[in-house]
Design a protein around this motif. Structure first.
Motif, PDB file in Angstrom:
ATOM      1  N   ASP A   1      38.006  65.888 105.120  1.00 40.65           N
ATOM      2  CA  ASP A   1      36.649  65.690 104.607  1.00 40.65           C
ATOM      3  C   ASP A   1      35.880  64.815 105.582  1.00 40.65           C
ATOM      4  O   ASP A   1      36.233  63.663 105.816  1.00 40.65           O
ATOM      5  N   ALA A   2      34.803  65.388 106.150  1.00 43.51           N
ATOM      6  CA  ALA A   2      33.960  64.631 107.074  1.00 43.51           C
ATOM      7  C   ALA A   2      32.617  64.285 106.447  1.00 43.51           C
ATOM      8  O   ALA A   2      31.703  63.829 107.130  1.00 43.51           O
ATOM      9  N   GLY A   3      32.487  64.500 105.139  1.00 40.01           N
ATOM     10  CA  GLY A   3      31.253  64.158 104.454  1.00 40.01           C
ATOM     11  C   GLY A   3      30.070  65.015 104.854  1.00 40.01           C
ATOM     12  O   GLY A   3      28.935  64.527 104.884  1.00 40.01           O
ATOM     13  N   LEU A   4      30.305  66.295 105.142  1.00 43.27           N
ATOM     14  CA  LEU A   4      29.237  67.186 105.575  1.00 43.27           C
ATOM     15  C   LEU A   4      29.093  68.359 104.611  1.00 43.27           C
ATOM     16  O   LEU A   4      30.093  68.878 104.100  1.00 43.27           O
ATOM     17  N   ASP A   5      27.859  68.791 104.382  1.00 42.95           N
ATOM     18  CA  ASP A   5      27.600  69.988 103.581  1.00 42.95           C
ATOM     19  C   ASP A   5      27.574  71.182 104.526  1.00 42.95           C
ATOM     20  O   ASP A   5      26.645  71.361 105.304  1.00 42.95           O
ATOM     21  N   LEU A   6      28.619  71.993 104.446  1.00 42.44           N
ATOM     22  CA  LEU A   6      28.768  73.105 105.389  1.00 42.44           C
ATOM     23  C   LEU A   6      28.884  74.418 104.622  1.00 42.44           C
ATOM     24  O   LEU A   6      29.935  75.050 104.578  1.00 42.44           O
ATOM     25  N   SER A   7      27.790  74.830 104.013  1.00 40.48           N
ATOM     26  CA  SER A   7      27.767  76.091 103.279  1.00 40.48           C
ATOM     27  C   SER A   7      26.755  77.033 103.910  1.00 40.48           C
ATOM     28  O   SER A   7      25.660  76.625 104.285  1.00 40.48           O
ATOM     29  N   LEU A   8      27.140  78.284 104.015  1.00 40.86           N
ATOM     30  CA  LEU A   8      26.268  79.329 104.533  1.00 40.86           C
ATOM     31  C   LEU A   8      25.959  80.328 103.421  1.00 40.86           C
ATOM     32  O   LEU A   8      26.845  80.677 102.637  1.00 40.86           O
ATOM     33  N   ARG A   9      24.716  80.773 103.363  1.00 44.09           N
ATOM     34  CA  ARG A   9      24.370  81.834 102.421  1.00 44.09           C
ATOM     35  C   ARG A   9      24.759  83.182 103.025  1.00 44.09           C
ATOM     36  O   ARG A   9      24.614  83.398 104.225  1.00 44.09           O
TER      37      ARG A   9
END
Length: 265
Positions: free
Chosen positions: A227-235
């Motif tokens: 967990d690097a504390g990043l929001d890594l979501s792609l639509r």
């Protein structure tokens, strides 16, 4: 070109010249040897294919409503896995008179080809900044992977990344997420093949990105999710031509099958 048509080369040249005069633009760049299509020529070719598809659809109207012809499908590299491929194959197999031309690529490239009329249907990845105009059918959360040893030690925020070359969709989302948290991207290695990326990560050369959807089972040996504390979501966005005619039934089946795999939030 003349070898594919019942015309001599001079006759083909005259036909192209007449078309250029009618449209008021050059379709071929004759400074190059051999000549190549100009941007206008590419657009005219794509629209011409749409016209021919419409004519074929009109002909098939008198023969029945069973879809037939060629479906040109584009699939983002990040969606090229067995589950998605199987869903597409199963959907197209329901239409025996339809053949599939499947092309993989980066989303920006596929979106451009769709705009030019070179793709009938496409599934691309979008980090939220794209203006592709397609419909969202799901999301693809990305997980961060690291060597098991490094993941246990912590301090991953200073590590470099092992990524695909630009214009990788996951890489673009990572750059944006790092910028949002005041960090910059440090690339340790650029590797196209996902298996090689995992091997570089396993050896401790950096952090990697991988779809969480594909990490729900057993993780590759020597690799851990961190967990690097990043929001890594792609639509996941679907693009479709407005000129599909009877192939719309096939497109609907493919979209339904792929949506069942990628799901929605």
């Amino acid at each position: 070109m003349s070898q594919r048509l019942p015309l001599t080369q001079p006759a083909v040249t005259r036909q192209i010249q007449r078309l250029e005069e009618m449209l008021g633009t050059e379709l071929l760049d004759r400074r190059l040897k051999p000549s190549r299509l100009t941007p206008a020529g590419v657009e005219v070719l794509a629209r011409g294919k749409d016209i021919l598809a419409a004519v074929d659809a009109l002909k098939s109207f008198t023969k029945g409503n069973e879809p037939e012809g060629l479906l040109r499908l584009g699939l983002a590299h990040g969606l090229c896995d067995k589950a998605v491929a199987g869903a597409i194959a199963g959907a197209v197999a329901r239409f025996p008179k339809v053949s599939l031309r499947l092309k993989s690529g980066w989303s920006v490239e596929l979106a451009d080809q769709h705009r030019r009329g070179q793709l009938d249907l496409g599934f691309i990845l979008d980090g939220g900044t794209s203006k592709s105009g397609g419909g969202v059918v799901g999301t693809e959360p990305l997980g961060i992977i690291a060597s098991e040893t490094i993941g246990q030690q912590g301090g991953i925020k200073t590590m470099p990344w092992v990524l695909s070359p630009e214009p990788c969709d996951a890489r673009q989302r990572l750059v944006a997420a790092l910028a949002e948290s005041g960090r910059r991207l440090t690339v340790g290695a650029e590797i196209q093949d996902s298996a090689l990326q995992i091997e570089w990560v396993r050896r401790g050369h950096g952090l990697g990105l991988f779809p969480k959807r594909l990490l729900q089972g057993e993780l590759p040996e020597g690799v851990a999710l961190v967990d690097a504390g990043l929001d890594l979501s792609l639509r996941i966005v679907v693009l479709r031509s407005p000129h599909l005619h009877l192939l719309s039934k096939v497109a609907d089946a493919v979209i339904e099958a792929v949506t069942a795999i990628v799901g929605t939030d």
